[in-house]
Design a protein around this motif. Structure first.
Motif, PDB file in Angstrom:
ATOM      1  N   LYS A 169      -5.529   2.377  -3.699  1.00 42.13           N
ATOM      2  CA  LYS A 169      -6.802   1.758  -3.328  1.00 42.13           C
ATOM      3  C   LYS A 169      -6.628   0.720  -2.222  1.00 42.13           C
ATOM      4  N   ALA A 170      -5.437   0.150  -2.130  1.00 43.18           N
ATOM      5  CA  ALA A 170      -5.170  -0.849  -1.096  1.00 43.18           C
ATOM      6  C   ALA A 170      -4.801  -0.217   0.244  1.00 43.18           C
ATOM      7  N   SER A 171      -4.717   1.089   0.302  1.00 48.49           N
ATOM      8  CA  SER A 171      -4.260   1.801   1.501  1.00 48.49           C
ATOM      9  C   SER A 171      -5.420   2.127   2.437  1.00 48.49           C
ATOM     10  N   GLU A 172      -5.222   1.847   3.713  1.00 47.17           N
ATOM     11  CA  GLU A 172      -6.203   2.262   4.720  1.00 47.17           C
ATOM     12  C   GLU A 172      -6.126   3.765   4.962  1.00 47.17           C
ATOM     13  N   ASN A 173      -4.917   4.288   4.846  1.00 46.58           N
ATOM     14  CA  ASN A 173      -4.694   5.733   4.985  1.00 46.58           C
ATOM     15  C   ASN A 173      -4.023   6.217   3.707  1.00 46.58           C
ATOM     16  N   PRO A 174      -4.797   6.348   2.613  1.00 42.79           N
ATOM     17  CA  PRO A 174      -4.190   6.614   1.297  1.00 42.79           C
ATOM     18  C   PRO A 174      -3.605   8.016   1.202  1.00 42.79           C
ATOM     19  N   PRO A 175      -2.758   8.243   0.203  1.00 42.33           N
ATOM     20  CA  PRO A 175      -2.200   9.588  -0.010  1.00 42.33           C
ATOM     21  C   PRO A 175      -3.302  10.631  -0.184  1.00 42.33           C
ATOM     22  N   GLU A 176      -3.005  11.829   0.254  1.00 35.88           N
ATOM     23  CA  GLU A 176      -3.964  12.929   0.125  1.00 35.88           C
ATOM     24  C   GLU A 176      -4.071  13.421  -1.314  1.00 35.88           C
ATOM     25  N   LEU A 177      -3.015  13.194  -2.099  1.00 42.40           N
ATOM     26  CA  LEU A 177      -2.968  13.765  -3.443  1.00 42.40           C
ATOM     27  C   LEU A 177      -2.197  12.858  -4.390  1.00 42.40           C
ATOM     28  N   ASP A 218       0.857  -1.184   0.000  1.00 46.04           N
ATOM     29  CA  ASP A 218       0.000   0.000   0.000  1.00 46.04           C
ATOM     30  C   ASP A 218       0.893   1.235   0.000  1.00 46.04           C
ATOM     31  N   LEU A 219       0.253   2.409   0.058  1.00 49.41           N
ATOM     32  CA  LEU A 219       0.994   3.670   0.117  1.00 49.41           C
ATOM     33  C   LEU A 219       0.593   4.470   1.354  1.00 49.41           C
ATOM     34  N   ASN A 220       0.359   3.756   2.440  1.00 45.49           N
ATOM     35  CA  ASN A 220      -0.047   4.401   3.699  1.00 45.49           C
ATOM     36  C   ASN A 220       0.972   5.420   4.197  1.00 45.49           C
ATOM     37  N   ASP A 221       2.251   5.217   3.870  1.00 44.10           N
ATOM     38  CA  ASP A 221       3.305   6.072   4.398  1.00 44.10           C
ATOM     39  C   ASP A 221       3.443   7.394   3.653  1.00 44.10           C
ATOM     40  N   TYR A 222       2.741   7.539   2.530  1.00 45.69           N
ATOM     41  CA  TYR A 222       2.948   8.710   1.675  1.00 45.69           C
ATOM     42  C   TYR A 222       1.728   9.626   1.677  1.00 45.69           C
ATOM     43  N   GLN A 223       2.006  10.926   1.679  1.00 48.06           N
ATOM     44  CA  GLN A 223       0.925  11.916   1.618  1.00 48.06           C
ATOM     45  C   GLN A 223       0.683  12.410   0.188  1.00 48.06           C
ATOM     46  N   VAL A 224       1.729  12.378  -0.632  1.00 46.39           N
ATOM     47  CA  VAL A 224       1.626  12.854  -2.010  1.00 46.39           C
ATOM     48  C   VAL A 224       2.347  11.878  -2.935  1.00 46.39           C
ATOM     49  N   VAL A 225       1.726  11.585  -4.073  1.00 48.42           N
ATOM     50  CA  VAL A 225       2.367  10.793  -5.125  1.00 48.42           C
ATOM     51  C   VAL A 225       2.369  11.623  -6.403  1.00 48.42           C
ATOM     52  N   ILE A 226       3.530  11.725  -7.035  1.00 43.42           N
ATOM     53  CA  ILE A 226       3.676  12.463  -8.288  1.00 43.42           C
ATOM     54  C   ILE A 226       4.129  11.479  -9.349  1.00 43.42           C
ATOM     55  N   ASN A 227       3.305  11.266 -10.357  1.00 40.54           N
ATOM     56  CA  ASN A 227       3.514  10.193 -11.334  1.00 40.54           C
ATOM     57  C   ASN A 227       3.802  10.773 -12.715  1.00 40.54           C
ATOM     58  N   PHE A 228       5.098  10.835 -13.064  1.00 42.66           N
ATOM     59  CA  PHE A 228       5.514  11.354 -14.366  1.00 42.66           C
ATOM     60  C   PHE A 228       6.333  10.341 -15.160  1.00 42.66           C
ATOM     61  N   ALA A 229       6.273   9.079 -14.795  1.00 42.79           N
ATOM     62  CA  ALA A 229       7.070   8.065 -15.472  1.00 42.79           C
ATOM     63  C   ALA A 229       6.572   7.855 -16.896  1.00 42.79           C
ATOM     64  N   GLY A 230       7.508   7.575 -17.798  1.00 38.78           N
ATOM     65  CA  GLY A 230       7.107   7.261 -19.161  1.00 38.78           C
ATOM     66  C   GLY A 230       8.255   7.373 -20.143  1.00 38.78           C
ATOM     67  N   ILE A 232       2.548   1.725 -15.036  1.00 41.51           N
ATOM     68  CA  ILE A 232       2.958   2.295 -13.752  1.00 41.51           C
ATOM     69  C   ILE A 232       1.792   3.031 -13.103  1.00 41.51           C
ATOM     70  N   THR A 233       0.934   3.661 -13.919  1.00 42.02           N
ATOM     71  CA  THR A 233      -0.231   4.357 -13.364  1.00 42.02           C
ATOM     72  C   THR A 233      -1.203   3.352 -12.746  1.00 42.02           C
ATOM     73  N   GLU A 234      -1.404   2.221 -13.410  1.00 44.33           N
ATOM     74  CA  GLU A 234      -2.265   1.174 -12.855  1.00 44.33           C
ATOM     75  C   GLU A 234      -1.723   0.662 -11.524  1.00 44.33           C
ATOM     76  N   LYS A 235      -0.410   0.487 -11.433  1.00 46.15           N
ATOM     77  CA  LYS A 235       0.205   0.003 -10.194  1.00 46.15           C
ATOM     78  C   LYS A 235       0.043   1.020  -9.064  1.00 46.15           C
ATOM     79  N   ILE A 236       0.281   2.280  -9.370  1.00 42.41           N
ATOM     80  CA  ILE A 236       0.151   3.333  -8.364  1.00 42.41           C
ATOM     81  C   ILE A 236      -1.280   3.402  -7.848  1.00 42.41           C
ATOM     82  N   VAL A 237      -2.244   3.363  -8.760  1.00 45.03           N
ATOM     83  CA  VAL A 237      -3.652   3.447  -8.365  1.00 45.03           C
ATOM     84  C   VAL A 237      -4.053   2.241  -7.524  1.00 45.03           C
TER      85      VAL A 237
END
Length: 297
Positions: A98-106, A54-66, A89-94
């Motif tokens: 979605k698997a996070s109990e405390n997901p990123p804010e942004l 999950d991404l419980n530890d993160y408040q922000v994710v910035i996805n510019f891979a490609g 990579i976008t599918e993996k991030i999403v």
């Protein structure tokens, strides 16, 4: 605040990190050794996302891979690489959000003004729907669709449709500078196609603006308020470099050199950042002459 960045070794990501300090930065990269050389060592590097639950530890994710869109001809294989490098990579991030109990804010996810497809001189803001169904549109449409799946009451999603980023540190401008400095630069094709651009400083400060302004969500055009035609851009660049702009590069020559990817320079979009301006962002470089003069120094 902890921030996860994908695509951090590119022009935008590598220059964004100093703007995000003193926040704790983590970077997903397939080549940690190369990323350390570019970004330094005061970053947590992830060589894989597979071990994350999950991404419980993160408040922000910035996805510019490609995979870079320019630089190679658009063969069937290259198109597949451009698509899969963004979509997967976008599918993996999403999925991790979605698997996070405390997901990123942004989640800030990349896109491009290519979403609109080839256009004439219509002024295009984020509400524009009369898109042209070419490769650029198809690429960005699915990329955005996948990113939007992360949106929830806990996570806001900002999708950034970026124009050509102008910087002397890399990107499109550095490729154009040599022929123009030699007095060999010129207008591409007919020259009346619109060129939607943004100075790197506004790109970076605009992203920080999205992070700090919690009312921001949805689609944002990241382009300067005043797009110009290729003719105007070419002559302004020559003027900034104190060189002539005498030549015209014909479509046939561009097609021979670039194949289908010549569409990127032969067609354009007249895109304006309506929602970014409405959210309160003030551009440092709203005009092309000001931006190019700064980049010349």
């Amino acid at each position: 605040m902890k921030i996860l960045i994908t695509g951090a070794t590119g022009l935008i990501g590598s220059n964004l990190i100093p703007f995000l300090r003193p926040n704790e930065i983590a970077v997903y990269t397939r080549n940690v050794a190369m990323a350390e050389q570019i970004l330094g060592h005061k970053i947590h590097f992830l060589s894989s996302l597979e071990h994350l639950k999950d991404l419980n530890d993160y408040q922000v994710v910035i996805n510019f891979a490609g995979e870079p869109i320019v630089g190679k001809k658009w063969t069937t294989q290259q198109k597949h690489e451009i698509e899969s490098s963004r979509w997967s990579i976008t599918e993996k991030i999403v999925a991790l959000i979605k698997a996070s109990e405390n997901p990123p804010e942004l989640l800030i996810s990349g896109s491009a003004v290519g979403y609109y497809g080839r256009q004439s001189d219509n002024i295009i803001d984020e509400s524009f729907t009369n898109t042209f169904d070419d490769f650029g549109h198809q690429l960005c449409e699915r990329w955005e669709y996948l990113a939007k799946k992360a949106e929830s009451l806990q996570t806001r999603v900002c999708i950034v449709r970026t124009g050509v980023v102008l910087s002397k540190r890399g990107g499109a401008l550095t490729k154009m500078l040599t022929p123009f400095k030699l007095g060999l630069g010129g207008v591409m094709g007919r020259g009346d196609q619109y060129f939607s651009w943004i100075h790197l400083e506004d790109m970076l400060k605009g992203l920080v603006h999205l992070i700090t302004n919690k009312d921001c969500h949805g689609i944002y055009n990241f382009t300067a308020p005043h797009p110009v035609t290729n003719y105007q851009y070419s002559h302004e660049l020559a003027k900034a470099l104190r060189r002539p702009c005498l030549f015209k590069i014909p479509e046939k020559l561009l097609r021979a050199a670039m194949g289908e990817s010549a569409d990127l320079v032969l067609y354009g979009q007249r895109v304006v950042p309506k929602r970014l301006l409405e959210s309160g962002y003030e551009f440092v470089f709203p005009d092309i002459s000001q931006a190019l003069d700064c980049l010349r120094k």
